[in-house]
Write a protein that holds these residues in place. Structure first.
Motif, PDB file in Angstrom:
ATOM      1  N   GLN A  59      47.163  36.642  47.589  1.00 24.01           N
ATOM      2  CA  GLN A  59      46.895  37.654  46.569  1.00 24.01           C
ATOM      3  C   GLN A  59      45.489  37.480  45.995  1.00 24.01           C
ATOM      4  OE1 GLN A  59      50.105  37.069  43.819  1.00 24.01           O
ATOM      5  NE2 GLN A  59      51.555  38.378  44.966  1.00 24.01           N
ATOM      6  N   GLU A  60      45.110  36.230  45.729  1.00 20.90           N
ATOM      7  CA  GLU A  60      43.768  35.947  45.217  1.00 20.90           C
ATOM      8  C   GLU A  60      42.718  36.363  46.235  1.00 20.90           C
ATOM      9  OE1 GLU A  60      40.854  34.658  42.511  1.00 20.90           O
ATOM     10  OE2 GLU A  60      42.954  35.201  42.245  1.00 20.90           O
ATOM     11  N   ARG A  61      42.993  36.042  47.511  1.00 18.84           N
ATOM     12  CA  ARG A  61      42.059  36.445  48.570  1.00 18.84           C
ATOM     13  C   ARG A  61      41.938  37.964  48.645  1.00 18.84           C
ATOM     14  NH1 ARG A  61      43.704  35.605  54.543  1.00 18.84           N
ATOM     15  NH2 ARG A  61      44.235  37.754  54.265  1.00 18.84           N
ATOM     16  N   GLU A  62      43.064  38.671  48.521  1.00 25.08           N
ATOM     17  CA  GLU A  62      43.037  40.137  48.545  1.00 25.08           C
ATOM     18  C   GLU A  62      42.268  40.668  47.339  1.00 25.08           C
ATOM     19  OE1 GLU A  62      43.623  43.915  49.990  1.00 25.08           O
ATOM     20  OE2 GLU A  62      43.947  42.000  50.997  1.00 25.08           O
ATOM     21  N   ARG A  63      42.521  40.044  46.166  1.00 22.26           N
ATOM     22  CA  ARG A  63      41.803  40.469  44.955  1.00 22.26           C
ATOM     23  C   ARG A  63      40.299  40.232  45.118  1.00 22.26           C
ATOM     24  NH1 ARG A  63      39.494  38.473  40.652  1.00 22.26           N
ATOM     25  NH2 ARG A  63      39.956  36.310  41.148  1.00 22.26           N
ATOM     26  N   LEU A  64      39.932  39.056  45.657  1.00 22.17           N
ATOM     27  CA  LEU A  64      38.518  38.740  45.866  1.00 22.17           C
ATOM     28  C   LEU A  64      37.901  39.644  46.924  1.00 22.17           C
ATOM     29  CD1 LEU A  64      38.598  34.831  45.700  1.00 22.17           C
ATOM     30  CD2 LEU A  64      37.688  36.416  43.995  1.00 22.17           C
ATOM     31  N   ARG A  65      38.692  40.004  47.962  1.00 21.46           N
ATOM     32  CA  ARG A  65      38.178  40.921  48.985  1.00 21.46           C
ATOM     33  C   ARG A  65      37.870  42.284  48.368  1.00 21.46           C
ATOM     34  NH1 ARG A  65      39.798  44.948  51.841  1.00 21.46           N
ATOM     35  NH2 ARG A  65      41.940  44.871  51.111  1.00 21.46           N
ATOM     36  N   LYS A  66      38.808  42.772  47.526  1.00 21.37           N
ATOM     37  CA  LYS A  66      38.587  44.057  46.863  1.00 21.37           C
ATOM     38  C   LYS A  66      37.388  43.975  45.915  1.00 21.37           C
ATOM     39  CE  LYS A  66      43.323  45.750  47.159  1.00 21.37           C
ATOM     40  NZ  LYS A  66      44.556  46.065  46.426  1.00 21.37           N
ATOM     41  N   GLN A  67      37.311  42.858  45.182  1.00 24.43           N
ATOM     42  CA  GLN A  67      36.188  42.660  44.270  1.00 24.43           C
ATOM     43  C   GLN A  67      34.879  42.592  45.057  1.00 24.43           C
ATOM     44  OE1 GLN A  67      36.401  39.026  42.032  1.00 24.43           O
ATOM     45  NE2 GLN A  67      35.143  39.827  40.370  1.00 24.43           N
ATOM     46  N   ASN A  68      34.915  41.908  46.202  1.00 15.52           N
ATOM     47  CA  ASN A  68      33.740  41.810  47.067  1.00 15.52           C
ATOM     48  C   ASN A  68      33.325  43.194  47.561  1.00 15.52           C
ATOM     49  OD1 ASN A  68      31.696  40.779  48.618  1.00 15.52           O
ATOM     50  ND2 ASN A  68      33.013  40.046  50.258  1.00 15.52           N
ATOM     51  N   GLU A  69      34.334  44.011  47.970  1.00 15.53           N
ATOM     52  CA  GLU A  69      34.019  45.379  48.413  1.00 15.53           C
ATOM     53  C   GLU A  69      33.412  46.187  47.276  1.00 15.53           C
ATOM     54  OE1 GLU A  69      37.596  47.046  49.996  1.00 15.53           O
ATOM     55  OE2 GLU A  69      37.555  45.790  51.805  1.00 15.53           O
ATOM     56  N   ALA A  70      33.976  46.005  46.061  1.00 13.39           N
ATOM     57  CA  ALA A  70      33.431  46.727  44.903  1.00 13.39           C
ATOM     58  C   ALA A  70      31.991  46.277  44.624  1.00 13.39           C
ATOM     59  CB  ALA A  70      34.311  46.489  43.677  1.00 13.39           C
TER      60      ALA A  70
END
Length: 197
Positions: A59-70
């Protein structure tokens, strides 16, 4: 019977240690089972904890991936805004340089016109000064000329009729030479007062 008893006793004696041994073996197996069950539960708990950590990490990785995309989208927008700002700034600089060049040309032309006008003004001032001096000289000569003319008229009016006849008489002409000398003196005075441009 005795034998039976004895054999029963022997069998019992043999079975008692076997039973005791079997009880000990059962206790040991029960203890091993309890230990294995505890280890299995601990392993299951550990697996569940690790699974929870894995889920949290995913979940943290997914959150960081989304944050990275943003962040990448923001960086891309910032780069586009920066490029546009640089382009706009360069266009404004070009316009300013063009405008400055036009102002320089216009200033050069205006300065040239101003220098030409200043030269004309200086020339006209010099001419005006010369004309003023010339006019003053002409006025002074006119005053002298008017005096000379007044003197001639006064002398002519002062002549009596007899002198006039004697001056113009071709036979006598006694005062003719005197009159001609006086006329020549007045002519010289008049010519001296002639204005010279």
């Amino acid at each position: 019977m005795r034998l039976l008893r004895l054999s029963s006793i022997v069998a019992l004696a043999l079975t008692i240690p076997a039973i005791a041994h079997a009880d000990q073996e059962g206790d040991r197996l029960r203890e091993a089972l309890r230990s294995a069950t505890a280890q299995a539960r601990a392993a299951e708990d550990q697996r569940a904890a690790l699974q929870a950590k894995l889920t949290a990490a995913e979940q943290e990785r997914e959150r960081l991936r989304k944050q990275n995309e943003a962040f990448r989208a923001q960086v891309k927008e910032a780069e586009q805004a920066y490029r546009q700002a640089v382009k706009d700034f360069n266009e404004r600089l070009t316009e300013r340089d063009d405008s400055l060049e036009k102002w320089k040309v216009a200033y050069g032309e205006a300065a040239g016109v101003a220098r030409a006008k200043d030269a004309e003004r200086a020339k006209f001032e010099a001419e005006a000064t010369a004309f003023k001096a010339s006019t003053k000289a002409c006025e002074a000569k006119n005053i002298q000329l008017a005096r000379t003319a007044n003197e001639v008229v006064t002398k002519y009016e002062a002549m009596d009729p007899f002198e006039k006849v004697l001056d113009h008489d071709p036979v006598f002409g006694l005062k003719r030479v005197e009159h001609q000398n006086a006329a020549q003196d007045y002519r010289d005075k008049i010519l001296e007062q002639k204005a010279k441009p």
